[in-house]
Write a protein that holds these residues in place. Structure first.
Motif: not given
Ligand SMILES: NC(=O)C1=CN([C@@H]2O[C@H](COP(=O)(O)OP(=O)(O)OC[C@H]3O[C@@H](n4cnc5c(N)ncnc54)[C@H](OP(=O)(O)O)[C@@H]3O)[C@@H](O)[C@H]2O)C=CC1
Ligand SMILES: O=C([O-])CC(=O)C(=O)O
Length: 271
Positions: A134, A137, A229-231
């Motif tokens: 993560a 990102g 922003d990814s998870s």
């Protein structure tokens, strides 16, 4: 990793002794136990009595000279005395007393100057794989909530300073909340996992931490909540204490063994 690497172990307590025995039994391919630094010759003899092939008793300086990898599993106060010679020799230092990396952050740039490496195993923590991914990102927040049985916290000098009396509590009491940097200052013995988490993610100033004393608990419990922003994810672990040192979870030496096995693994899984 092609050739056999010499590994030295500094500290023969709950973590060091377990890893030494795994090396001695040939359970960690690619590594040879070349020496141990113990608090005394007698302590090293105690460990060696449980090994099939005794490991030489060495000073921190000897370990730095003789070994390619050095496993630090010492009381936090001894950390720098080992880290300095190991890093100045350009070797690989495996750090368990992670709180000390927050206390001495300059050691990281020093390692880089010396061509040395610092490796932090997952230890008693989980989720470092997803957190590192993560962090490629954008991470918005990381919060760790640590809950411990009252006995694990009651001796911390901060409690008296803050006027918190845990004797006889019958529920959970939040004893501190702040950045990992702030909590580390007050609870140095309780932030190894939070230190590792912060180093894998967004750093100790941005990683938030809450510490709770919980009279209903028998095991240390860490819950981590991440938004990015990814998870977004939440992970939790309830460690089982080791018999040798109840403050240290059984999973901690196992994570070191897994990390060392990974160095020569044909199939590597996880970030
Ligand atoms: N990263 C993580 O997730 C975790 C990290 N930790 C940390 O890892 C570290 C080690 O933990 P653990 O193995 O349980 O600790 P222990 O207290 O069980 O072992 C520490 C060992 O270091 C020895 N020692 C003391 N002084 C010296 C010295 N000058 N030279 C060589 N050896 C010395 C002690 O000997 P003696 O008994 O004779 O004093 C003892 O055998 C601690 O800092 C702990 O907080 C622990 C759990 C999780
Ligand atoms: O949970 C554990 O076993 C250890 C712990 O809190 C720490 O060292 O930060």
């Amino acid at each position: 990793m092609g050739n056999i690497q010499n590994i030295g172990i500094a500290g023969t307590g709950a973590i060091g002794a377990k890893v030494a025995r795994a090396l001695d039994q040939g359970d960690i391919p690619g590594f040879h136990l070349a020496g141990v630094a113990a608090s005394s010759q007698a302590r090293s003899d105690e460990l060696n009595a449980t090994l099939s092939k005794p490991a030489p008793f060495m000073s921190f300086g000897d370990l730095a000279r003789e070994c390619d990898w050095i496993l630090e599993c010492l009381p936090p106060a001894q950390f720098v005395d080992l880290a300095r010679p190991v890093l100045s020799a350009g070797k690989t230092l495996i750090v368990l007393s992670c709180s000390q990396l927050l206390e001495h952050p300059n050691l990281i740039s020093y390692a880089q100057e010396q061509g040395a490496r610092i490796v932090v195993p997952s230890g008693a923590m989980l989720g470092l794989d997803a957190l590192k991914a993560a962090a490629v990102g954008e991470i918005q927040s990381v919060v760790i909530e640590t809950r411990k049985p009252v006995a694990g916290l009651i001796k911390a000098p901060y409690l008296a300073k803050a006027g918190i009396d845990l004797a006889g509590i019958t529920e959970a009491v939040r004893v501190i909340e702040g950045s990992v940097t702030e909590v580390a200052r007050e609870f140095p013995a309780n932030v190894n996992v939070a230190a590792a988490l912060s180093l894998a993610g967004i750093g100790p100033d941005r990683t938030r931490m809450e510490v709770w004393a919980d009279s209903t608990l028998e095991r240390n419990t860490h819950t981590v909540r991440v938004t990015s922003d990814s998870s977004d994810f939440t992970v939790a672990i309830q460690g089982r204490p080791s018999l040798d040192n109840p403050a240290t979870g059984l999973i901690t030496p196992l994570s070191v063994i897994a990390l060392l096995r990974n160095q020569s693994a044909t199939l590597q899984v996880g970030t």
